[in-house]
Design an enzyme around this catalytic site. Structure first.
Site, PDB file in Angstrom:
ATOM      1  CG  ASP A 254      33.819   9.808 -20.936  1.00 19.45           C
ATOM      2  OD1 ASP A 254      34.359   9.242 -21.911  1.00 19.45           O
ATOM      3  OD2 ASP A 254      34.387  10.696 -20.259  1.00 19.45           O
TER       4      ASP A 254
ATOM      5  CE  LYS B 180      35.953   8.529 -18.217  1.00 20.38           C
ATOM      6  NZ  LYS B 180      36.688   9.667 -17.663  1.00 20.38           N
TER       7      LYS B 180
ATOM      8  CG  ASP C 160      38.594  10.077 -20.423  1.00 18.89           C
ATOM      9  OD1 ASP C 160      37.377  10.250 -20.652  1.00 18.89           O
ATOM     10  OD2 ASP C 160      39.042   9.779 -19.310  1.00 18.89           O
TER      11      ASP C 160
ATOM     12  CD  GLU D 253      34.456  12.918 -22.932  1.00 16.78           C
ATOM     13  OE1 GLU D 253      35.620  12.557 -22.647  1.00 16.78           O
ATOM     14  OE2 GLU D 253      33.629  13.201 -22.053  1.00 16.78           O
TER      15      GLU D 253
ATOM     16  NE  ARG E 109      39.191  19.178 -22.439  1.00 21.49           N
ATOM     17  CZ  ARG E 109      40.168  19.097 -21.553  1.00 21.49           C
ATOM     18  NH1 ARG E 109      41.343  19.656 -21.809  1.00 21.49           N
ATOM     19  NH2 ARG E 109      40.000  18.495 -20.396  1.00 21.49           N
TER      20      ARG E 109
END
Lengths: 503, 471
Positions: free
Chosen positions: B236, B243, B313, B315, B317
């Site tokens: 991620d 991030k 970010d 993502e 859910r």
């Protein structure tokens, strides 16, 4: 704020007439009378507005013509109460709050409350009164037409004496709420620690015993943690002790009665100190004394309704400023309990203040329990948001009482965990503890810091900590709270005392 | 995996240290230990000095639950240090305690050394010395299944993201067929047919395509299955809402929820659980690419609902929402639990010591919490309030994926979002973002991936879903 009165039913000749209606209720009493007097216009208006009495529904009929040409109300407002079998105090308070903006342009209003019980009638009035709060003392150019006009709300009921009796303690609690909201709303250049203490002193007129301690007295008591926070400010700190001897009269101390104790964090402005906060939103930090404001409001409420309880309220009042004399990250301070604290972050100052005040409270009063309130951590907002305050406790019974009381008055709390693994995060290399335990579990480690000053060595000391950082201030209107200071905790703790601790 | 051998006497081998658990409150029959202040308190270790076989006394405290014995077993393994083989003396202990000692030792012994030139030294074999091997053997077999499930999850989490791609993960899952687990992996074409727009969007920016892996364990009870839903973000980056660089390497573990679900399935299969179970694992890489989805995009999810993307970010859910909907509608389970390293907010709330527990079904939540306590993977209930749902109102779509601003209760928001896709199936959601990685060694594991959730789910099934009279 409007005066609230309870009167015998009679149709008003001006102002507003309010019809609180649950689903499936037929018009009765004044509602039926006004419908008849308007030739059925009320029924027709409700039907035209698809008004079914549902929660949140309302309908207004403007300036109806009365048969015979007599003077009548300038508006008739129907307000929905929802299902008749679910008329809780919370529902009625919310209806009262929802009603306010619909009638605030009138000077007077009569509420046709005949179908409600006396406590229900009082709850409706309470919701309306709480919602009517306004903090407008610094508005100098507000136009007359923008100000609320409502002066008097009369609740028409066949049980006026019973409703009045139910109302009296509610009114006192509402006054406590308003005291707290005023304190929290005041700007920080006005409400600094000495001014805050003076305002508490003025509450002696309610029968509270008030002592104010300054830096000299606190130095003598060894309040190194509280004084460390205060040392950067030009404003002197204060600790204020309020006592209410409602159970045993003024001789409580001699009688050896144990009081219940409430402790509030009162940082009248929190810049963060040397660990200074970002500029954006810093103005919110005027309400970093909401815990103290709540304790003061609560004590006023208990005194105002002559609660049969011995209670003490203690608040630590400081301002946290960066300056040449301010406390630094890395400083080690000694608390009144004798424990040393390494200050890692000067913006974690609330727990330092509470540590000394809680220790003092326990040593002096040996209370039945202690509940502290504090806008303590941003982490609690990230954890729970704004609907629940964080509840931390070493005592399941007290925690359950607080949870139930919060639910009953619409000030919800959510229990959060404590545990040794979290406590370990406070370990310091140089002192007995650090004042922060890092980002993970930030609210929990803050609670653990406070818990270290709750002395259970000589037997259990029930203690609960309410982190109200997410609930002290409303960024939008709530059912009975206008945007702004909420006084969250006053009603909750008043209910706690009323339910479990009055003789 | 530690090789465990049940014996009735320690083998005559001076190189194999013997660990003896000693509970507190008993007379310690070793003068050297008494002299060293050893009382049997939990956490204490005393080692007999001298040239003969190493004798380790392990403080057991006041062990009551199997979990307590597991921690003693782990402490024994840790105390033994760099040895090839360790013996634990469980003679005189109940068979349950003996099996738990072995389980704890096996959990503590795990390490991930696939990519090390010289693997870290540590015990690879355990002699469990017991009075009646035939009484311990079946209990150990049962405990071993949970341990192996947990270690499978740890291995997956520890794998770097260039190795454990979405395809690589799917292959590892397909290998579970050998244990009797039916594995079906949906690729892009079938995901499109199912309309899983959330999963497709999140996985769209990467050269490694998204996958939905469906694992089925038939069991023997004729009942609807329990469903485990896992977030499997093989890496991620945050996507377009990228991030910060510092610490981003930890994002290889953003598939720990899916790994735990897969581990639980393996455990059920290994111990031939009678309970039918399914796992639906949403595998994707959230990459920053030319085909990445964007903040502001509106997605049509598998359920037909539209979602406004606020932060790419958030993502997890999105992929979970589609996986939940798929599980609820295609597999008709009696209950669903999803596991996900979902939010930083839960780390702020509960730190590294408890996972967040949300859900729509109080009984299921209570069962999950009890299972977690039993295996040392504790949960804490968290709220989904009306305000949390209100905060997700969107101007352009049915709902927004998250709120924007500072100081957001994002874990609660995420749970409120997921609830919209769980339908009417009893559902619980475990936000394991704080507990997937152990920052330091503990009694049941070294520093590194914890496998949190695999044993919890296995225990949940064992406690509450294997009764044929249920449902």
């Amino acid at each position: 704020m409007p005066d609230i009165a309870f009167v015998k039913p009679a149709l008003p000749r001006h102002g507003a007439l309010v019809l609180p209606l649950a689903e499936d209720w037929v018009l009765a009493g004044l509602a039926q009378a006004i419908d008849a007097a308007t030739g059925g216009a009320v029924q027709r208006a409700l039907a035209a507005a698809s008004f079914k009495g549902r929660k949140g529904q309302s309908a207004t009929l403007w300036a109806p013509t009365l048969e015979g040409g007599t003077a009548g109300p300038s508006r008739i407002v129907a307000i929905g109460l929802g299902k008749a079998e679910e008329l809780t105090s919370e529902v009625l308070e919310a209806a009262g709050g929802a009603l306010l903006p619909l009638i605030s342009a009138e000077r007077e209003a009569v509420v046709a409350a005949e179908a409600l019980t006396a406590p229900q009638t009082a709850s409706l009035a309470l919701g309306l009164l709480l919602k009517s709060y306004r903090f407008d003392r610094y508005r100098t150019t507000e136009k007359e037409e923008d100000k609320p006009k409502l002066e008097r709300v009369a609740l028409a009921t066949d049980a006026a004496p019973a409703a009045k009796a139910a109302w009296a303690p509610m009114r006192a609690v509402a006054d406590g709420v308003f005291i707290a909201r005023d304190l929290v709303s005041e700007p920080p250049n006005v409400l600094h620690p000495p001014e805050f203490a003076d305002r508490i002193k003025a509450l002696e007129s309610l029968g509270l015993e008030v002592e104010v301690l300054g830096p000299k007295e606190m130095r003598k008591l060894g309040f190194g943690a509280l004084l460390g926070v205060a040392q950067g400010s030009a404003q002197e700190p204060r600790m204020v002790v309020m006592q209410w001897h409602g159970a045993s009269g003024a001789k409580a101390k001699r009688a050896g009665q144990k009081p219940v104790a409430f402790i509030g964090k009162g940082v009248t402005f929190d810049t963060g100190g040397i660990s200074i906060k970002p500029a954006a939103g810093m103005e919110d930090m005027k309400w970093d004394m909401a815990g103290a404001g709540t304790v003061v409001g609560l004590m006023a409420a208990l005194a105002g309704r002559k609660a049969k309880v011995d209670a003490v309220g203690l608040v630590g009042l400081v301002e946290n400023m960066p300056s040449g004399s301010a406390q630094r990250p890395g400083d080690v301070v000694k608390t009144a309990a004798g424990l040393t604290v390494e200050v890692i972050n000067t913006d974690a100052e609330g727990r330092l203040v509470l540590a000394d005040v809680i220790h003092y409270c326990q040593e002096r009063f040996a209370p039945r329990f202690m509940v502290d309130l504090a806008t303590l951590t941003g982490a609690i907002i990230i954890s729970l948001g704004h609907e629940h305050a964080g509840l931390f406790s070493n005592d399941d019974a007290l925690a359950q009482q607080l949870t139930a009381a919060g639910k009953a008055v619409g000030e919800a709390v959510w229990r959060m965990p404590l545990g040794e693994a979290y406590d370990k995060q406070l370990k310091s290399e140089i002192a007995d503890m650090k004042n922060v335990g890092g980002r993970p579990g930030g609210s929990i480690t803050a609670a653990h810091f406070i818990q270290r000053f709750v002395n259970t060595k000589d037997g259990p000391m029930p203690w609960a900590h309410l982190d109200i950082a997410g609930t002290a201030w409303a960024t939008k209107d709530l059912p009975t709270v206008p945007k702004g200071a909420t006084a969250f905790g006053v009603r909750l703790l008043d209910r706690l005392v009323a339910e479990h601790y009055e003789s | 995996m530690l090789k465990v051998k049940l014996r009735t006497t320690p083998r005559a081998d001076a190189a194999t240290p013997l660990a003896v658990p000693v509970a507190a409150g008993h007379v310690v029959p070793f003068p050297f230990a008494v002299a060293a202040g050893f009382t049997g308190a939990s956490g204490q270790v005393a080692e007999q000095p001298g040239p003969e076989r190493r004798l380790l006394l392990i403080g057991a405290g006041e062990p009551r639950r199997p979990l307590d014995w597991e921690q003693v077993g782990g402490a024994a393994l840790a105390a033994a240090g760099r040895v090839v083989r360790l013996a634990i003396d469980a003679r005189g202990l109940p068979p349950e305690a003996a099996a738990a000692l072995a389980a704890g030792a096996a959990l503590r012994a795990w390490s991930f050394d696939t990519y090390l030139g010289t693997p870290e030294p540590g015990a690879s074999a355990l002699d469990l010395v017991v009075d009646r091997p035939e009484a311990v053997a079946p209990l150990w077999a049962r405990a071993e299944a949970g341990v192996r499930g947990c270690l499978f999850a740890r291995d997956l989490v520890a794998e770097p993201a260039n190795r454990l791609t979405t395809r690589g993960f799917a292959q590892r899952l397909e290998a579970l067929a050998e244990y009797g687990i039916a594995v079906d992996v949906l690729g892009r074409k079938r995901l499109r047919r199912e309309g899983l727009g959330g999963l497709l969007a999140v996985g769209g920016g990467s050269v490694n395509p998204p996958r939905l892996a469906v694992l089925r364990w038939r069991g023997s009870v004729a009942a609807p299955p329990i469903a485990f839903i896992g977030k499997g973000l093989c890496f991620d980056t945050g996507g377009i809402s990228i991030k910060p660089a510092a610490g981003m390497e930890e994002m290889k573990a953003d598939m720990a929820g899916a790994a735990a679900c897969a581990g639980a399935m393996l455990a059920l299969a290994l111990r031939r659980s009678p309970a039918p179970a399914v796992a639906v694992l949403a595998l994707a890489e959230n990459a920053t690419g030319a085909a990445s989805y964007r903040p502001g995009d509106v997605l049509r999810m598998g359920s037909g609902r539209t979602v406004e993307v606020i932060d790419t970010d958030a993502e997890g859910r999105l992929v979970l929402a589609d996986a939940l909907h798929f599980a609820a509608t295609r597999l008709k389970p009696q209950a669903m639990l999803d596991l996900a390293t979902l939010t930083g907010s839960i780390v702020t709330a509960l730190g590294a010591h408890r996972a967040g527990l949300f859900g729509s079904d109080a009984a299921l939540m209570a069962q999950a919490a009890a299972a977690g306590e039993a295996v040392g993977e504790p949960l804490w209930p968290m709220p989904i309030g009306a305000r949390h749902r209100e905060d997700l109102a969107s101007d352009i779509a049915d709902l927004r994926q998250c709120a924007s601003g500072r100081f957001l209760p994002d874990a609660c928001h995420a749970a409120a979002f997921l609830r919209e896709f769980a339908g009417s199936t009893p559902w619980a959601h475990l936000d394991i973002a704080g507990v997937d990685i152990r920052a330091e060694a503990g009694p049941l594991g070294r520093k590194g991936s914890s496998g949190f959730g695999a044993r919890l789910l296995d225990q949940l099934v064992a406690l509450y879903f294997e009764d044929p009279e249920r449902h």
